[in-house]
Enzyme design. Structure first.
Site, PDB file in Angstrom:
ATOM      1  N   HIS A  21       0.831  -1.185  -0.068  1.00 59.73           N
ATOM      2  CA  HIS A  21       0.233  -0.001   0.128  1.00 59.73           C
ATOM      3  C   HIS A  21       1.005   1.268  -0.013  1.00 59.73           C
ATOM      4  CE1 HIS A  21       0.893   0.507   4.148  1.00 59.73           C
ATOM      5  NE2 HIS A  21       0.123  -0.456   4.716  1.00 59.73           N
ATOM      6  N   HIS A  24       3.970   1.471   2.325  1.00 64.38           N
ATOM      7  CA  HIS A  24       5.327   0.689   1.565  1.00 64.38           C
ATOM      8  C   HIS A  24       5.887   1.558   0.520  1.00 64.38           C
ATOM      9  CE1 HIS A  24       2.452  -2.354   3.314  1.00 64.38           C
ATOM     10  NE2 HIS A  24       3.576  -2.685   4.028  1.00 64.38           N
ATOM     11  N   CYS A 129       2.835 -11.207  19.799  1.00 66.03           N
ATOM     12  CA  CYS A 129       1.884 -10.624  18.859  1.00 66.03           C
ATOM     13  C   CYS A 129       2.300 -11.161  17.402  1.00 66.03           C
ATOM     14  CB  CYS A 129       1.666  -9.109  18.767  1.00 66.03           C
ATOM     15  SG  CYS A 129       0.949  -8.382  17.142  1.00 66.03           S
ATOM     16  N   CYS A 132       3.029  -8.195  14.788  1.00 63.95           N
ATOM     17  CA  CYS A 132       4.307  -7.829  14.906  1.00 63.95           C
ATOM     18  C   CYS A 132       5.447  -8.668  14.812  1.00 63.95           C
ATOM     19  CB  CYS A 132       4.390  -7.058  15.992  1.00 63.95           C
ATOM     20  SG  CYS A 132       3.378  -5.668  16.550  1.00 63.95           S
ATOM     21  N   CYS A 147      -2.083  -5.782  21.568  1.00 66.39           N
ATOM     22  CA  CYS A 147      -0.935  -5.262  21.008  1.00 66.39           C
ATOM     23  C   CYS A 147      -1.152  -3.766  20.592  1.00 66.39           C
ATOM     24  CB  CYS A 147      -0.494  -6.186  19.793  1.00 66.39           C
ATOM     25  SG  CYS A 147       0.467  -4.966  18.511  1.00 66.39           S
ATOM     26  N   HIS A 150      -1.328  -3.281  16.608  1.00 67.10           N
ATOM     27  CA  HIS A 150      -2.238  -3.782  15.822  1.00 67.10           C
ATOM     28  C   HIS A 150      -3.482  -3.853  16.318  1.00 67.10           C
ATOM     29  CE1 HIS A 150       1.179  -5.668  13.862  1.00 67.10           C
ATOM     30  NE2 HIS A 150       0.488  -5.479  12.910  1.00 67.10           N
ATOM     31  N   LYS A 297      -4.048   4.846  10.501  1.00 62.62           N
ATOM     32  CA  LYS A 297      -2.853   4.305   9.818  1.00 62.62           C
ATOM     33  C   LYS A 297      -3.293   3.284   8.690  1.00 62.62           C
ATOM     34  CE  LYS A 297       1.322   1.352  10.751  1.00 62.62           C
ATOM     35  NZ  LYS A 297       1.063   0.257  10.027  1.00 62.62           N
ATOM     36  N   LYS A 300      -2.327  -3.306   5.969  1.00 64.97           N
ATOM     37  CA  LYS A 300      -2.767  -4.412   5.023  1.00 64.97           C
ATOM     38  C   LYS A 300      -3.882  -5.172   5.659  1.00 64.97           C
ATOM     39  CE  LYS A 300       1.944  -5.603   3.622  1.00 64.97           C
ATOM     40  NZ  LYS A 300       3.169  -6.434   4.507  1.00 64.97           N
TER      41      LYS A 300
HETATM   42  O1  ME8 Z   1       7.516  -4.863   9.352  1.00 68.90           O
HETATM   43  N1  ME8 Z   1       2.879   4.721   6.668  1.00 68.90           N
HETATM   44  O2  ME8 Z   1       6.995  -5.762   7.301  1.00 68.90           O
HETATM   45  P1  ME8 Z   1       5.890  -4.630   6.852  1.00 68.90           P
HETATM   46  C1  ME8 Z   1       4.332   4.567   6.401  1.00 68.90           C
HETATM   47  N2  ME8 Z   1       8.742  -7.549   7.523  1.00 68.90           N
HETATM   48  N3  ME8 Z   1       4.937   3.494   6.250  1.00 68.90           N
HETATM   49  C2  ME8 Z   1       4.348   2.321   6.297  1.00 68.90           C
HETATM   50  C3  ME8 Z   1       3.121   2.206   6.595  1.00 68.90           C
HETATM   51  C4  ME8 Z   1       2.319   3.574   6.875  1.00 68.90           C
HETATM   52  N4  ME8 Z   1       0.890   3.615   7.353  1.00 68.90           N
HETATM   53  N5  ME8 Z   1       2.709   1.082   6.604  1.00 68.90           N
HETATM   54  C5  ME8 Z   1       4.003   0.136   6.577  1.00 68.90           C
HETATM   55  C6  ME8 Z   1       7.696  -5.565   8.616  1.00 68.90           C
HETATM   56  N6  ME8 Z   1       4.961   1.119   6.211  1.00 68.90           N
HETATM   57  C7  ME8 Z   1       8.894  -6.372   8.562  1.00 68.90           C
HETATM   58  C8  ME8 Z   1      10.295  -5.669   8.216  1.00 68.90           C
HETATM   59  S1  ME8 Z   1      12.763  -5.660   8.136  1.00 68.90           S
HETATM   60  C9  ME8 Z   1      14.235  -6.196   8.381  1.00 68.90           C
HETATM   61  C10 ME8 Z   1      11.622  -6.699   8.440  1.00 68.90           C
HETATM   62  C11 ME8 Z   1       6.159   1.033   5.695  1.00 68.90           C
HETATM   63  O3  ME8 Z   1       5.351  -5.443   5.562  1.00 68.90           O
HETATM   64  C12 ME8 Z   1       7.387   1.148   6.816  1.00 68.90           C
HETATM   65  O4  ME8 Z   1       8.311   1.138   6.153  1.00 68.90           O
HETATM   66  O5  ME8 Z   1       5.076  -4.808   7.896  1.00 68.90           O
HETATM   67  C13 ME8 Z   1       7.026   0.012   7.736  1.00 68.90           C
HETATM   68  O6  ME8 Z   1       8.116  -0.071   8.599  1.00 68.90           O
HETATM   69  C14 ME8 Z   1       6.978  -1.155   6.941  1.00 68.90           C
HETATM   70  O7  ME8 Z   1       6.291  -0.677   5.787  1.00 68.90           O
HETATM   71  C15 ME8 Z   1       6.429  -2.363   7.750  1.00 68.90           C
HETATM   72  O8  ME8 Z   1       6.161  -3.387   6.504  1.00 68.90           O
END
Ligand code: ME8
Length: 636
Positions: A21, A24, A129, A132, A147, A150, A297, A300
């Protein structure tokens, strides 16, 4: 940050539990922009993104979708890859944690931690959680054992586990923070995490036994390695591991761009792991806030707030979306996504300030000249260009994209002012030789400054600057280089006809686009007319034979029927079929009757059931069975 000999930038690797989204896209666009800037400086640059594919969360998502974790990972990893392609992201590598090159490095890191005496076997009892993939203390949880990120209930986990002696590194980590004030940026996040570390680090549970989708612990395959140990290691497995050639070149200048939700993992767990593994720490953890929609926020798992970056970019262009995201908020705090501000900035800053400046300058030039004249540089305009470069460079290097763009737009506005003040259209009317000379000087200086400012926007607007330079070609290679003082006056080679790079969008078109995007992002409406199987099975239906039929006085549409449904006595049924059938035509007809409908009085006549008819407004027929059945046969 001084000019470095290399630049390594990463995004988080994203979980494969849902399509990307806007959040990301934001992190990935920010990383892409800084990589493009450093490439323009001629610095060897590596930009890595990818997907995080192991862990309980993915295993559970796969089970819920009746597929295997690997199939789910393959499919969703591909949606990230194709989203980045569609959005024009130029990453140098895309790493997946299910790849052998990654698994090898994870096992190597585990062994290094073990060799340092930092891994021991114990048992973990506590909250977890799955969203997370994180362990929580009671004090961390929101009300109702939820959590804090979430807002979902956490689960109690009790299982044997390997632990990592994270507590051992508390002092070393505090010292690292104190010696490296930019280790976490912006400052607010640095302070927050430093006080968290000072409040005391506990050892970390780093293996799980209650599911299997992960990398096995070396020499103990009853355990899988905790997904965060696995995931964080991607940053060095993408460099070929600690022994890799890329590691030597890039690791010392490594920047992890992340969202604030995963700061602890990056600024506490990861550096402690690296200290234990005897490896240098990354240069900096660059942390941004959350994009929200209506202050909620994006997520997904909460689809009402899903905003699809791909559809916006497809209709409006990649660059306007990049521009809005990077210009609207500084990197750090949360920002609320708003379609009106997106269009507001598009119109005012892209279409008017930059687009119109280019258009009017190219049109005027073509009106007054056929060849590019040689002129001398306007010292003041040139100095403004140079200052804007210095300022924008400092901001891009500090990941302050918003300020970098602000400095560039200050220059763009100055160029507009330069044209307005020098009035080339007036100079063109004059026959005086000094006015002709001045006209050439003004037009060429303006075009040089436009080319210059376009180059400053390239990290953010790569596709648009390519369009600008197709209308106004500049000297070889310069389009991909950060401008330096001696370029001024030597850039523009020729001037073509203008085609708007950011066409104006009229109000009706804007409204239509917003409506389209909102409809696309809205969750599929829950059908409100559905009933459960249990509800349906309460309805009892049987075949019946009409034995008598007569009109009901003063009720044009109704007939009173006597229907044999296999019981001792026929049922009396009132049916609204008088306009479709004459009573005598119904005698002997086989029909289907709802037999457990509560008896009701219709126009004073009791009805003990309902017959089924076919047709929308007009009744076309009565429902029946194609074969003749004994009255009272069940209809299911
Ligand atoms: O946390 N606003 O993956 P994830 C801004 N796999 N950025 C956002 C956001 C939002 N509302 N939502 C998500 C993970 N992001 C782990 C990471 S790294 C070694 C492992 C972005 O799919 C932001 O960069 O939940 C956040 O940290 C990341 O997506 C989380 O992606």
């Amino acid at each position: 940050m001084a000019m470095t000999e290399s630049f390594y930038v990463t995004t988080p690797i994203y979980y494969v539990n849902g399509a990307p989204h806007l959040g990301h896209a934001y992190t990935t666009i920010a990383a892409d922009t800084s990589a493009r800037y450093h490439r323009m400086r001629g610095t060897p640059t590596k930009f890595v993104t990818g997907t995080d594919e192991h862990g309980q969360k993915i295993e559970e998502s796969a089970t819920a979708q009746e597929t295997t974790p690997k199939k789910l990972a393959d499919e969703i990893s591909e949606t990230f890859r194709s989203a980045w392609k569609a959005l024009g992201i130029k990453h140098d590598d895309f790493i997946r944690t299910t790849e052998p090159r990654h698994k090898k490095v994870v096992a190597d890191i585990w062994n290094r931690l073990q060799d340092s005496g930092d891994i021991y076997l114990g048992s973990y009892d506590g909250w977890y959680c799955v969203g997370c993939e994180a362990f929580y203390q009671d004090a961390d949880l929101a009300e109702g054992k939820k959590c804090p990120t979430h807002e979902k209930e956490v689960t109690w986990v009790s299982e044997p586990s390997y632990f990592f002696r994270m507590s051992k590194y508390q002092d070393a980590l505090i010292k690292h923070f104190e010696d490296n004030k930019d280790f976490v940026q912006p400052k607010g996040y640095y302070n927050e995490i430093l006080s968290f570390i000072k409040s005391g680090l506990r050892d970390l549970s780093i293996s799980r036994t209650t599911f299997s989708w992960g990398i096995p612990v070396p020499n103990d395959d009853k355990h899988v390695i905790y997904v965060w140990i696995d995931a964080l290691t991607n940053y060095i497995s993408a460099l070929g591991g600690p022994e890799g050639k890329d590691f030597e070149l890039f690791w010392k200048n490594s920047y992890h761009i992340i969202g604030k939700d995963i700061l602890r993992f990056h600024a506490v767990y990861w550096p402690c792991m690296l200290l234990s593994a005897g490896l240098p720490l990354p240069k900096s953890i660059v942390t941004h806030g959350w994009w929200t929609v209506g202050r909620k926020k994006l997520s997904k798992s909460i689809p009402t707030t899903r905003v699809d970056p791909e559809i916006i970019a497809k209709d409006l262009g990649n660059d306007p979306l990049r521009y809005y995201l990077l210009r609207e908020i500084p990197l750090g705090p949360d920002g609320d996504f708003d379609y009106d501000s997106l269009f507001g900035r598009y119109q005012a800053e892209l279409a008017n300030d930059l687009g119109n400046l280019l258009n009017r300058s190219l049109s005027m030039f073509n009106k007054y000249f056929s060849d590019v004249p040689q002129v001398s540089a306007d010292a003041e305009l040139k100095a403004q260009c140079q200052n804007a470069s210095n300022e924008a460079a400092a901001h891009y290097e500090a990941f302050s994209f918003s300020k970098g763009l602000e400095a560039t737009w200050a220059l763009i506005r100055n160029i507009n002012k330069y044209i307005d003040e020098n009035k080339p259209w007036m100079l063109a009317k004059s026959d005086a030789p000094e006015d002709k000379e001045k006209l050439a000087a003004v037009m060429m200086n303006a075009l040089e400054a436009i080319a210059w400012s376009a180059r400053l926007t390239t990290p953010v607007l790569p596709e648009s600057t390519a369009k600008i330079f197709s209308q106004m070609p500049i000297a070889d290679g310069l389009a991909n280089q950060w401008p330096v003082s001696e370029d001024f006056g030597k850039q523009v080679l020729s001037v073509g006809a203008p085609t708007p790079v950011f066409p104006r969008i009229e109000k009706d078109d804007k409204d239509a686009l917003i409506a389209k995007w909102q409809a696309h992002s809205a969750p599929p409406a829950e059908p409100t007319n559905q009933i459960s199987f249990d509800d349906f099975s309460k309805v009892e239906m049987r075949t019946g034979t009409i034995e008598a039929a007569e009109k009901i006085e003063k009720a044009k549409k109704l007939l009173k029927l006597s229907v044999n449904v296999g019981e001792a006595k026929p049922r009396q049924i009132v049916a609204g079929i008088a306009e479709a059938f004459a009573p005598e035509a119904l005698i002997g007809k086989q029909v289907i009757v709802v037999t457990n409908l509560k008896p009701a009085k219709i126009r004073g006549v009791e009805s003990q059931g309902m017959i089924l008819a076919v047709g929308d407004k007009k009744i076309l027929d009565l429902a029946t069975a194609a074969v003749s059945c004994p009255p009272g046969s069940q209809v299911r």
